[in-house]
Motif scaffolding. Sequence first.
Motif, PDB file in Angstrom:
ATOM      1  N   THR A  42       4.183   3.007 -11.221  1.00 55.64           N
ATOM      2  CA  THR A  42       4.538   2.395 -11.879  1.00 55.64           C
ATOM      3  C   THR A  42       5.004   0.774 -12.031  1.00 55.64           C
ATOM      4  OG1 THR A  42       5.873   3.914 -11.841  1.00 55.64           O
ATOM      5  CG2 THR A  42       7.226   2.289 -13.420  1.00 55.64           C
ATOM      6  N   TYR A  43       4.813   0.122 -10.673  1.00 58.12           N
ATOM      7  CA  TYR A  43       4.994  -0.639  -9.967  1.00 58.12           C
ATOM      8  C   TYR A  43       3.583  -1.725  -9.924  1.00 58.12           C
ATOM      9  CZ  TYR A  43       9.646   0.014 -10.789  1.00 58.12           C
ATOM     10  OH  TYR A  43      11.079   0.005 -11.021  1.00 58.12           O
ATOM     11  N   ALA A  44       2.307  -0.121 -10.015  1.00 58.20           N
ATOM     12  CA  ALA A  44       1.274  -0.473  -9.218  1.00 58.20           C
ATOM     13  C   ALA A  44       0.403  -1.904  -9.758  1.00 58.20           C
ATOM     14  CB  ALA A  44       0.318   0.913  -9.292  1.00 58.20           C
ATOM     15  N   PRO A  45       1.027  -2.411 -11.022  1.00 61.73           N
ATOM     16  CA  PRO A  45       0.102  -3.902 -11.634  1.00 61.73           C
ATOM     17  C   PRO A  45       1.036  -5.203 -10.666  1.00 61.73           C
ATOM     18  CG  PRO A  45       0.235  -2.517 -13.233  1.00 61.73           C
ATOM     19  CD  PRO A  45       1.066  -1.830 -12.560  1.00 61.73           C
ATOM     20  N   GLU A  46       1.827  -4.748 -10.200  1.00 58.15           N
ATOM     21  CA  GLU A  46       2.496  -5.952  -9.824  1.00 58.15           C
ATOM     22  C   GLU A  46       2.521  -6.057  -8.360  1.00 58.15           C
ATOM     23  OE1 GLU A  46       5.696  -9.062  -9.212  1.00 58.15           O
ATOM     24  OE2 GLU A  46       4.669  -8.208 -10.772  1.00 58.15           O
ATOM     25  N   LEU A  79      -5.991  -7.010 -14.495  1.00 59.07           N
ATOM     26  CA  LEU A  79      -6.291  -6.884 -15.472  1.00 59.07           C
ATOM     27  C   LEU A  79      -6.855  -6.118 -16.383  1.00 59.07           C
ATOM     28  CD1 LEU A  79      -6.999 -10.738 -15.263  1.00 59.07           C
ATOM     29  CD2 LEU A  79      -5.220 -10.285 -16.087  1.00 59.07           C
ATOM     30  N   TYR A  80      -7.220  -5.196 -15.850  1.00 55.02           N
ATOM     31  CA  TYR A  80      -8.137  -4.369 -16.761  1.00 55.02           C
ATOM     32  C   TYR A  80      -6.793  -2.949 -17.142  1.00 55.02           C
ATOM     33  CZ  TYR A  80     -10.721   0.142 -16.922  1.00 55.02           C
ATOM     34  OH  TYR A  80     -10.660   1.396 -17.689  1.00 55.02           O
ATOM     35  N   VAL A  81      -6.024  -2.982 -16.296  1.00 52.74           N
ATOM     36  CA  VAL A  81      -4.530  -2.874 -16.868  1.00 52.74           C
ATOM     37  C   VAL A  81      -4.009  -3.498 -18.375  1.00 52.74           C
ATOM     38  CG1 VAL A  81      -2.443  -1.141 -16.652  1.00 52.74           C
ATOM     39  CG2 VAL A  81      -4.590  -1.162 -14.983  1.00 52.74           C
ATOM     40  N   ASP A 137       0.935  -1.058   0.139  1.00 55.33           N
ATOM     41  CA  ASP A 137       0.355   0.013   0.242  1.00 55.33           C
ATOM     42  C   ASP A 137       0.738   1.019  -0.260  1.00 55.33           C
ATOM     43  OD1 ASP A 137      -2.221   0.920   0.281  1.00 55.33           O
ATOM     44  OD2 ASP A 137      -2.554   1.222   2.123  1.00 55.33           O
ATOM     45  N   ALA A 138       1.870   1.044   1.190  1.00 52.50           N
ATOM     46  CA  ALA A 138       2.896   2.659   1.171  1.00 52.50           C
ATOM     47  C   ALA A 138       3.782   2.155  -0.605  1.00 52.50           C
ATOM     48  CB  ALA A 138       3.769   2.491   1.394  1.00 52.50           C
ATOM     49  N   MET A 139       3.798   1.543  -1.070  1.00 56.48           N
ATOM     50  CA  MET A 139       4.664   2.063  -2.139  1.00 56.48           C
ATOM     51  C   MET A 139       3.822   2.157  -3.795  1.00 56.48           C
ATOM     52  SD  MET A 139       5.396   0.162  -5.637  1.00 56.48           S
ATOM     53  CE  MET A 139       4.319  -1.440  -5.687  1.00 56.48           C
ATOM     54  N   LEU A 140       2.297   1.958  -3.167  1.00 58.37           N
ATOM     55  CA  LEU A 140       1.500   2.386  -4.168  1.00 58.37           C
ATOM     56  C   LEU A 140       1.585   3.888  -3.938  1.00 58.37           C
ATOM     57  CD1 LEU A 140      -1.419  -0.311  -4.653  1.00 58.37           C
ATOM     58  CD2 LEU A 140       0.113   0.386  -6.605  1.00 58.37           C
TER      59      LEU A 140
END
Length: 97
Positions: free
Chosen positions: A28-32, A70-72, A20-23
Motif C-alpha cells: 500500500t505504501y510502497a511508492p512512498e 515513477l513506474y507506478v 525494507d521491513a515495511m515493504l
Amino acid sequence: MQEAAVDADRVYLAAIDKFDAMLSRSNTYAPEALYRWGTALQQRSYLRPLNSRDKVRLLEQAKSLFEDVLYVEADNKMVKEALSSCISELNYHGRWL
C-alpha cells in the motif's frame, strides 16, 4: 568528523532496514517507502568524499528507487524532482572518477 559520519551512516542503515521491513508487509505504501528509501540513500551519499565510488553507488541506487516509484506513479512531481537532482549529482560526480 569521521566518527560523526559513521554514526550518521548507522542511522541511515537503520532507516533503510525499517523501510525494507515495511515493504515486506504491505504494498500500500510502497511508492512512498521507496521514495523515502531513495532519499535516505541520496542523503547518505553526502557523507562520502566527492570522488568516491561509494558515493556514486549510493546515488545510482537512489536513482533506481526513484525510477521504480515513477513506474507506478508517473505524475509524482516530488519524485521527478528527486530523480532529476540525483541524475545531476551522478553527472557531476561521474566526471571525477
